[in-house]
Design a protein around this motif. Sequence first.
Motif, PDB file in Angstrom:
ATOM      1  N   PRO A   9       0.830  -1.210   0.000  1.00 29.10           N
ATOM      2  CA  PRO A   9       0.000   0.000   0.000  1.00 29.10           C
ATOM      3  C   PRO A   9       0.861   1.255   0.000  1.00 29.10           C
ATOM      4  O   PRO A   9       1.938   1.294   0.594  1.00 29.10           O
ATOM      5  N   SER A  10       0.369   2.283  -0.681  1.00 29.59           N
ATOM      6  CA  SER A  10       1.055   3.571  -0.725  1.00 29.59           C
ATOM      7  C   SER A  10       0.028   4.637  -1.061  1.00 29.59           C
ATOM      8  O   SER A  10      -1.077   4.337  -1.542  1.00 29.59           O
ATOM      9  N   ALA A  11       0.382   5.876  -0.825  1.00 33.07           N
ATOM     10  CA  ALA A  11      -0.527   6.972  -1.153  1.00 33.07           C
ATOM     11  C   ALA A  11      -0.838   6.990  -2.643  1.00 33.07           C
ATOM     12  O   ALA A  11      -1.985   7.244  -3.057  1.00 33.07           O
ATOM     13  N   GLU A  12       0.165   6.707  -3.464  1.00 28.25           N
ATOM     14  CA  GLU A  12      -0.043   6.701  -4.909  1.00 28.25           C
ATOM     15  C   GLU A  12      -0.984   5.579  -5.326  1.00 28.25           C
ATOM     16  O   GLU A  12      -1.839   5.761  -6.212  1.00 28.25           O
ATOM     17  N   LEU A  13      -0.844   4.420  -4.687  1.00 26.12           N
ATOM     18  CA  LEU A  13      -1.712   3.289  -5.018  1.00 26.12           C
ATOM     19  C   LEU A  13      -3.165   3.599  -4.681  1.00 26.12           C
ATOM     20  O   LEU A  13      -4.067   3.376  -5.495  1.00 26.12           O
TER      21      LEU A  13
END
Length: 335
Positions: A9-13
């Motif tokens: 998970p990431s902010a971009e995802l």
Amino acid sequence: MFRLHRVEPSAELWADRATYPDRLIFHTPQWLRFVAETQRAEPVLATVHDGGTPVGHFTGLVTKRYGLRILGSPMAGWTTSYGGFNLRPAVPRRAALEALMPFAFGDLGCAHLEIRDRHLTEADLGGLGLRWQSAPTAVIDLTPGEDALFGAMASACRRNIRKAERSGVVIEEVTGDPAFAGQFFDQLRDVFAKQNLVPTYPVERVRSLIRHLGPAGRLLLLRARDPGGRCIATAVLPWYHRTMYFWGGASYRPDQHLRPNEALIWYALRWARQRGVTEFDFVGGNSYKQKYGTTEVPVPWARRSRSPLVAGLRDAAKEAFSLRQKAVARLTRQV
């Protein structure tokens, strides 16, 4: 050729996932944290690729039963309506589902897979070694005006809504009240007792849902009070993007003559519509929901096991849960 690749998970995802028109609240980080906490499960996020081109996402969680890894998207008992894929328009869901098999049983090393994708059809499932059952849901299209929505209800339902108003039933929105979960669960026990059963989950699950979704502004909690101010019914309604879901509703049997349940639903329908929500999903197709003017939507619940033994264990666990629930209810009545 379609393939799934696990990602962190990431902010971009999450930002990319939020651009998909088929996104649901069950694909959000808040919902995943709720399920992970209450089921002791590990979230699994994957991107779907057609050759070298990313065309979508998959959401699931891995848990363990009998020492075996199981991928649920979702699993029964998780109080989660749907899971599955977010795909770009025109991307075939069957191709993504076919790619899920080697990902689940190979990459993740799972022994069992279950999936209920809101946009999968039975035609998508054939030839993939899946077993499935029909699990339709009842929905209301919220795009018509309020008068049209009210007019689409059964006449008895409209009378009950008017009766609740004449009787002095008041609906209030609840925020930041730690007593709400306990009130809802006490009423839920009364609902299950009518069928000589007990709730299928503890009050801690309600608290967890509120804790994870409330701060994100994706949860409508409603309370119905009688003319004396006593709480007689409650409703828990997650919402996101285009849809509001009826996660749970409960009321005390002695107060049902005041018709608080119909009043709660009518309040929720108008509240959601005013905020641009276009669909109300009752999460299931029980006949009592038809009085609200619902349309039934077919949604298959599919599963596949690595071996017949695993499939048998899954069915045995489901039956054991049902028997355990009835046994607990009997013991509760004896206390």
